[in-house]
Structures are given as C-alpha cells and as structure tokens.
Motif scaffolding. Structure first.
Motif, PDB file in Angstrom:
ATOM      1  N   ARG A  13       0.812  -1.302   0.044  1.00  0.00           N
ATOM      2  CA  ARG A  13      -0.069   0.025   0.100  1.00  0.00           C
ATOM      3  C   ARG A  13       0.821   1.129   0.059  1.00  0.00           C
ATOM      4  NH1 ARG A  13      -2.648  -4.038   2.053  1.00  0.00           N
ATOM      5  NH2 ARG A  13      -5.015  -4.140   2.063  1.00  0.00           N
ATOM      6  N   SER A  14       1.513   1.570  -1.149  1.00  0.00           N
ATOM      7  CA  SER A  14       2.473   2.639  -1.200  1.00  0.00           C
ATOM      8  C   SER A  14       1.982   4.004  -1.785  1.00  0.00           C
ATOM      9  CB  SER A  14       3.570   2.089  -2.165  1.00  0.00           C
ATOM     10  OG  SER A  14       3.097   1.791  -3.494  1.00  0.00           O
ATOM     11  N   ALA A  15       0.526   3.966  -2.080  1.00  0.00           N
ATOM     12  CA  ALA A  15       0.023   5.231  -2.576  1.00  0.00           C
ATOM     13  C   ALA A  15       0.167   6.172  -1.357  1.00  0.00           C
ATOM     14  CB  ALA A  15      -1.511   5.192  -2.943  1.00  0.00           C
ATOM     15  N   LEU A  16       0.185   7.649  -1.863  1.00  0.00           N
ATOM     16  CA  LEU A  16       0.578   8.670  -0.900  1.00  0.00           C
ATOM     17  C   LEU A  16      -0.702   8.948   0.110  1.00  0.00           C
ATOM     18  CD1 LEU A  16       2.443  11.375  -2.811  1.00  0.00           C
ATOM     19  CD2 LEU A  16       3.121   9.946  -1.206  1.00  0.00           C
ATOM     20  N   TYR A  42       9.183   0.735   4.699  1.00  0.00           N
ATOM     21  CA  TYR A  42       7.974   1.400   4.059  1.00  0.00           C
ATOM     22  C   TYR A  42       8.135   2.867   3.481  1.00  0.00           C
ATOM     23  CZ  TYR A  42       3.287   3.003   3.175  1.00  0.00           C
ATOM     24  OH  TYR A  42       1.907   3.513   2.700  1.00  0.00           O
ATOM     25  N   LEU A  43       9.189   3.555   4.123  1.00  0.00           N
ATOM     26  CA  LEU A  43       9.626   4.976   3.727  1.00  0.00           C
ATOM     27  C   LEU A  43      10.393   4.889   2.432  1.00  0.00           C
ATOM     28  CD1 LEU A  43      10.496   6.691   6.929  1.00  0.00           C
ATOM     29  CD2 LEU A  43       8.510   7.073   5.355  1.00  0.00           C
ATOM     30  N   ARG A  44      11.201   3.615   2.275  1.00  0.00           N
ATOM     31  CA  ARG A  44      12.039   3.269   1.261  1.00  0.00           C
ATOM     32  C   ARG A  44      11.139   3.219  -0.225  1.00  0.00           C
ATOM     33  NH1 ARG A  44      15.916   1.048   4.891  1.00  0.00           N
ATOM     34  NH2 ARG A  44      14.977  -1.186   4.352  1.00  0.00           N
ATOM     35  N   ALA A  45      10.220   2.204   0.118  1.00  0.00           N
ATOM     36  CA  ALA A  45       9.243   1.988  -0.815  1.00  0.00           C
ATOM     37  C   ALA A  45       8.463   3.318  -1.386  1.00  0.00           C
ATOM     38  CB  ALA A  45       8.173   0.893  -0.314  1.00  0.00           C
ATOM     39  N   LEU A  46       7.973   3.844  -0.561  1.00  0.00           N
ATOM     40  CA  LEU A  46       7.396   5.281  -0.869  1.00  0.00           C
ATOM     41  C   LEU A  46       8.291   6.169  -1.762  1.00  0.00           C
ATOM     42  CD1 LEU A  46       5.541   6.548   2.427  1.00  0.00           C
ATOM     43  CD2 LEU A  46       4.721   5.433   0.253  1.00  0.00           C
ATOM     44  N   VAL A  47       9.510   6.404  -1.374  1.00  0.00           N
ATOM     45  CA  VAL A  47      10.677   7.056  -2.101  1.00  0.00           C
ATOM     46  C   VAL A  47      10.715   6.513  -3.400  1.00  0.00           C
ATOM     47  CG1 VAL A  47      12.976   7.809  -1.934  1.00  0.00           C
ATOM     48  CG2 VAL A  47      11.679   8.024   0.025  1.00  0.00           C
ATOM     49  N   THR A  48      10.690   5.190  -3.614  1.00  0.00           N
ATOM     50  CA  THR A  48      11.176   4.611  -4.757  1.00  0.00           C
ATOM     51  C   THR A  48      10.051   4.840  -5.642  1.00  0.00           C
ATOM     52  OG1 THR A  48      12.478   2.798  -3.675  1.00  0.00           O
ATOM     53  CG2 THR A  48      11.458   2.350  -5.832  1.00  0.00           C
ATOM     54  N   GLU A  49       8.772   4.826  -5.440  1.00  0.00           N
ATOM     55  CA  GLU A  49       7.568   5.175  -6.121  1.00  0.00           C
ATOM     56  C   GLU A  49       7.397   6.593  -6.412  1.00  0.00           C
ATOM     57  OE1 GLU A  49       2.810   4.029  -6.367  1.00  0.00           O
ATOM     58  OE2 GLU A  49       4.302   2.853  -5.182  1.00  0.00           O
ATOM     59  N   GLY A  51       9.513   9.334  -5.161  1.00  0.00           N
ATOM     60  CA  GLY A  51      10.660  10.447  -5.182  1.00  0.00           C
ATOM     61  C   GLY A  51      10.686  10.870  -3.496  1.00  0.00           C
ATOM     62  N   GLU A  52      11.957  11.252  -3.324  1.00  0.00           N
ATOM     63  CA  GLU A  52      12.136  11.790  -1.825  1.00  0.00           C
ATOM     64  C   GLU A  52      11.582  13.055  -1.405  1.00  0.00           C
ATOM     65  OE1 GLU A  52      15.618  11.603   1.588  1.00  0.00           O
ATOM     66  OE2 GLU A  52      16.317  11.904  -0.782  1.00  0.00           O
ATOM     67  N   ALA A  53      11.478  13.991  -2.600  1.00  0.00           N
ATOM     68  CA  ALA A  53      11.020  15.018  -2.284  1.00  0.00           C
ATOM     69  C   ALA A  53       9.446  15.090  -2.098  1.00  0.00           C
ATOM     70  CB  ALA A  53      11.494  16.128  -3.397  1.00  0.00           C
ATOM     71  N   GLY A  54       8.866  14.486  -3.185  1.00  0.00           N
ATOM     72  CA  GLY A  54       7.500  14.166  -3.010  1.00  0.00           C
ATOM     73  C   GLY A  54       7.007  13.628  -1.768  1.00  0.00           C
ATOM     74  N   VAL A  55       7.597  12.662  -1.229  1.00  0.00           N
ATOM     75  CA  VAL A  55       7.146  11.828  -0.061  1.00  0.00           C
ATOM     76  C   VAL A  55       7.336  12.728   1.256  1.00  0.00           C
ATOM     77  CG1 VAL A  55       7.823  10.090   1.652  1.00  0.00           C
ATOM     78  CG2 VAL A  55       7.621   9.540  -1.008  1.00  0.00           C
ATOM     79  N   TRP A  56       8.622  13.382   1.395  1.00  0.00           N
ATOM     80  CA  TRP A  56       8.648  14.180   2.514  1.00  0.00           C
ATOM     81  C   TRP A  56       7.733  15.506   2.624  1.00  0.00           C
ATOM     82  CZ3 TRP A  56      10.290  11.838   6.664  1.00  0.00           C
ATOM     83  CH2 TRP A  56      11.062  10.552   6.567  1.00  0.00           C
TER      84      TRP A  56
END
Length: 359
Positions: A13-16, A42-49, A51-56
């Motif tokens: 479940r990696s949608a924002l 989970y954070l690595r999976a989010l960043v992979t999908e 991007g780091e800037a968008g996730v944070w």
C-alpha cells in the motif's frame, strides 16, 4: 509468519493517500521496538515510487503532529528544504515544536534581512529572542530594538536592552520617554516595568498616580513598583484595591500588603470579611492567612463557617503549626472558634492539643 504477511501487505500500500494513515501507525509501532524495521522499509518503498522530495513534502503536511515534526526534522537534516523554505513556512506554522525547528534554521542560515523581517517582527517571542541573539548591533535596525524594549516577553526585553547598550544608548532613557508618552497604556506599563528591570527609580508620587490610574495596565505596574516603597498611608488605598473588580489588580494589591505586614493590622480586614460579596470575603481570608502560624489556623476557622459553601470549603483542612505556641489572645480566639467549628472531631482535637486547649 503473520508478521511477514502483515509487512508485505503494508509495503504493497504505497500510494501517498495510504501513507497518510500508515506512517503514523508505523511510527508508534517503532517506539515499541517490535516491528521497528517496517517503517524504514515502507519509507524506502514510498521514495522509490514517488521520489524523496514528494514523499517528505507530503509527510510535512500530515495531520499527525509526530509525523509532521519528524518530517520537518528529516527534511532539514537531509537538505530537502532550507532557510528559504523556513522563512516562507514560519509565519503560518502553528505547532510549537516545528516552529522551534524553523526558528533555529532561520537564525542559523537566513539573511539578516529575513531574520529581522520574520523573527524580530514576528508573533513568536522565542523567535524575537533568537533574532536579537543572532543579529549584531550593527545588523539591527534601531527602530526594531527600541520597539522590542517594551516587548511583552521578559527575555526579549533583556536582549533588547543589551543590543540598545551596544548601540550606544541608555535603555533607561528610552523607557522613561515611552513611560511618560502618549503611547497605549499597555506599552507605557511595559516601559515602567522596563525601568524597574534596569534598576532605575521611579518617584513615589508617580507610582501612586499609576496605582490610582483608571487604566488597569497602569494600575498593575504601579502596584508592582509600590511593593518596596509602600507606607502606612497607602493601606486604605490598597485595601480598596483588594476589592477591585479586576482580580489581577486585587491580587497585586494583596501582595503589596503581605510584603509589608508591619504597616497594617488584622482589624483593618474587618470590612472585607463582612462584605456581602463572597469573593471579597475569600480575599480577606487569603490576606489573613498569609500572616502564617496560628493566624492561618484562625483564618481557616473563621472562614469554614462562611455562608457560601464554595468559600467555606477552602478552609476545611486547617493544620496547626509545629513548634509554635499561640499567645493567650490567640488561644482564646481558637477556643471560641473550635467550640462550634463544622470540622471532624479528630481535626478539632488535633488543633486543640497543639494549641494547649481542653476540648
């Protein structure tokens, strides 16, 4: 097995939109130790999908305060956002912890112009202090420092005085000018407070004018200044102010009286003790009680029979002082009050024994 299955389902479940609900939960699980490795995965999976800037950026806007705070901390530490972002975010930031992070970044790395605009002229006292600490006298606008001399914050005023002195000006002179100006009563009151903080004397006549001012702010600062210069002549005025409709004024007047117990006697409290307003009777009890020792017990024994049950309840637990014997006059008064005091027999006995009475 169950944990591995649960982990796979979470990572899937990696949608924002999912992250808004999953990250706060994982953060709490991480604090318990068990399952602590799931959040980093989970954070690595989010960043992979995404991007780091968008996730944070998404997590900095999370409704969960703990997540927001961690997201801002990570974003600053990793360089995802910098001083410019902090300057933009600070004015509208409502969380104190995040605001403190923003203040630190702005004070450490922003330009003097931004520090002055955002911190010195902002609503946060902590930010104003940080701005005064960071900027030198040469970098500061004299108008900003003069304004901050009468800031509501004690610490801001302290640093403003230091910077004002470094600029070659005497803060006391500025305080005196503002105190006697046409500024608002609140600003004038803070200027008088500043005079007191610098140790500059204010003449007694001026203090009494403040105490009798129609403006509560000036009356309060006048009472604060009167504490160490009150005389017996001031007692009637102070007792009237104890009956003020402004509770803060009443408390300050009471503090002046308790600071100068030799200027007045307990019979002076009789009008307040007999007042129809239960709040005034409570204030009289407070003043009586501040005499301490056996007088505090007498004050409680008098109040415990008050007709207002809320006021009477304040004195339900009188405790006799240790190692002190009451005078004969006090012993007689205690005996009179104990005779029909609405207290438990055990409490009445303990008071009587300590006072050397037979009950």
């Amino acid at each position: 097995m169950v944990r591995e299955l649960a982990t796979r389902e979470v990572l899937r479940r990696s949608a924002l939109d999912h992250a808004d609900h999953i990250v706060p939960l994982l953060q709490r699980i991480e604090l318990r130790g068990r399952g602590a490795d799931v959040l980093p995965s989970y954070l690595r999976a989010l960043v992979t999908e995404h991007g780091e800037a968008g996730v944070w950026a998404r997590l900095r806007g999370c409704a969960d305060l703990a997540v927001r705070r961690a997201a801002f901390r990570h974003s600053f530490d990793s360089g995802l956002i910098g001083p410019r972002d902090a300057v933009v975010s600070f004015p509208d930031e409502g969380d104190q912890v995040v605001r403190r992070q923003l203040i630190r970044v702005i004070a450490d790395a922003a330009t003097p112009e931004d520090i002055a605009r955002v911190l010195l002229r902002g609503r946060s006292a902590e930010g104003r202090v940080a701005g005064l600490v960071k900027l030198t006298a040469e970098e500061l606008d004299p108008a900003d420092v003069e304004r901050l001399l009468v800031d509501p914050s004690v610490l801001v005023r302290l640093w403003a005085r230091r910077r004002r002195q470094e600029m070659g000006h005497d803060p006391a002179t500025t305080y005196a000018a503002v105190a006697r100006s046409t500024a608002t009563p609140a600003v004038r009151a803070r200027a008088y407070t500043g005079l007191g903080e610098t140790g500059s004397p204010v003449v007694r006549e001026e203090i009494l004018d403040l105490v009798q001012s129609a403006e509560p702010a000036l009356r309060k600062v006048g009472l604060s200044l009167l504490r160490d210069v009150a005389t017996a002549e001031d007692v009637p005025l102070l007792l009237r102010l104890v009956g003020s409709e402004h509770s803060r004024v009443a408390r300050l007047a009471g503090e002046v009286l308790t600071n100068c117990p030799g200027l007045w006697s307990l019979p002076d409290l009789a009008p307040l003790k007999q007042a129809a307003d239960p709040e005034l009777r409570r204030r009289a009890w407070w003043l009586h009680r501040r005499h301490g020792g056996w007088e505090a017990v007498i004050a409680d024994l008098e109040l415990v029979r008050d007709t207002d049950p809320h006021v009477a309840a304040l004195a339900r637990q009188p405790v006799p002082p240790m190692y002190f014997t009451p005078t004969s006059a006090r012993k007689q008064r205690i005996a009179e009050l104990l005779a029909d005091a609405p207290l438990s027999r055990g409490r009445r006995l303990s008071i009587a024994m300590a006072a050397g009475l037979d009950l």
